[in-house]
Every structure is written in C-alpha cells, then in structure tokens.
Design a protein around this motif. Structure first.
Motif, PDB file in Angstrom:
ATOM      1  N   ALA A  16     -60.283 -25.463   4.624  1.00 46.06           N
ATOM      2  CA  ALA A  16     -59.685 -24.870   5.817  1.00 46.06           C
ATOM      3  C   ALA A  16     -60.655 -24.894   6.994  1.00 46.06           C
ATOM      4  CB  ALA A  16     -59.271 -23.430   5.529  1.00 46.06           C
ATOM      5  N   ASN A  17     -60.132 -25.275   8.149  1.00 42.16           N
ATOM      6  CA  ASN A  17     -60.940 -25.199   9.365  1.00 42.16           C
ATOM      7  C   ASN A  17     -60.925 -23.753   9.869  1.00 42.16           C
ATOM      8  OD1 ASN A  17     -58.646 -24.738  11.054  1.00 42.16           O
ATOM      9  ND2 ASN A  17     -58.299 -26.942  11.216  1.00 42.16           N
ATOM     10  N   GLU A  20     -57.460 -22.215  10.550  1.00 43.58           N
ATOM     11  CA  GLU A  20     -56.739 -21.983   9.291  1.00 43.58           C
ATOM     12  C   GLU A  20     -57.317 -20.780   8.551  1.00 43.58           C
ATOM     13  OE1 GLU A  20     -55.443 -26.589   8.344  1.00 43.58           O
ATOM     14  OE2 GLU A  20     -57.448 -25.900   7.786  1.00 43.58           O
ATOM     15  N   GLN A  21     -58.631 -20.620   8.612  1.00 46.65           N
ATOM     16  CA  GLN A  21     -59.263 -19.466   7.980  1.00 46.65           C
ATOM     17  C   GLN A  21     -58.808 -18.165   8.649  1.00 46.65           C
ATOM     18  OE1 GLN A  21     -63.528 -19.765   7.324  1.00 46.65           O
ATOM     19  NE2 GLN A  21     -63.345 -21.986   7.153  1.00 46.65           N
ATOM     20  N   ASP A  23     -55.985 -17.689  10.163  1.00 39.08           N
ATOM     21  CA  ASP A  23     -54.599 -17.502   9.753  1.00 39.08           C
ATOM     22  C   ASP A  23     -54.524 -16.922   8.342  1.00 39.08           C
ATOM     23  OD1 ASP A  23     -51.765 -17.766  10.287  1.00 39.08           O
ATOM     24  OD2 ASP A  23     -51.779 -19.417   8.843  1.00 39.08           O
ATOM     25  N   LEU A  24     -55.312 -17.452   7.423  1.00 32.20           N
ATOM     26  CA  LEU A  24     -55.343 -16.929   6.053  1.00 32.20           C
ATOM     27  C   LEU A  24     -55.784 -15.470   6.031  1.00 32.20           C
ATOM     28  CD1 LEU A  24     -56.844 -19.947   4.109  1.00 32.20           C
ATOM     29  CD2 LEU A  24     -54.631 -18.870   3.664  1.00 32.20           C
TER      30      LEU A  24
END
Length: 66
Positions: A16-17, A20-21, A23-24
């Motif tokens: 994950a970029n 994305e991190q 968002d997670l």
C-alpha cells in the motif's frame, strides 16, 4: 497492540502507498479516532507520509505502542 501489527502486515502484503495506508487506517478506526485522523489528514493534505507519521504517533500516545 495486535491490531497495529495486523494492519501493518496487510499494508505490507498489498504494498500500500501512503494514500492507501491512510484509507485503511480510517476504515479500521473507531469514530473518535477517525475524527482526529481526518483532522491530521486535512492539515497535511499535501504530505500523506507526514500525516501517517502524525497519526501513528497520536495513536501510540493515546493507546500505547507495541
């Protein structure tokens, strides 16, 4: 903090970029934490890496690091 290690493993597994991190993280935090994190993200809108560091630091202070 088992959840922290689990989340780190998922992030690493999917490569994950920073966005994305973030968002997670937002999808796996409770409402109170989520609000604080959104404020950090807004403050660092142009620097997601800095936002991640600040969020993890904040979570570590609030809930302890492991």
């Amino acid at each position: 903090m088992t959840w922290k290690h689990s989340l780190f493993n998922v992030m690493e597994d999917i490569n994950a970029n920073s966005l994305e991190q973030l968002d997670l993280l937002l999808n796996n935090l409770g409402q109170e934490c989520k609000g604080q994190c959104k404020n950090i993200i807004s403050t660092n809108a142009r620097d997601p890496e800095k936002a991640l560091v600040q969020i993890w630091d904040s979570l570590d202070i609030e809930y302890g690091s492991a």
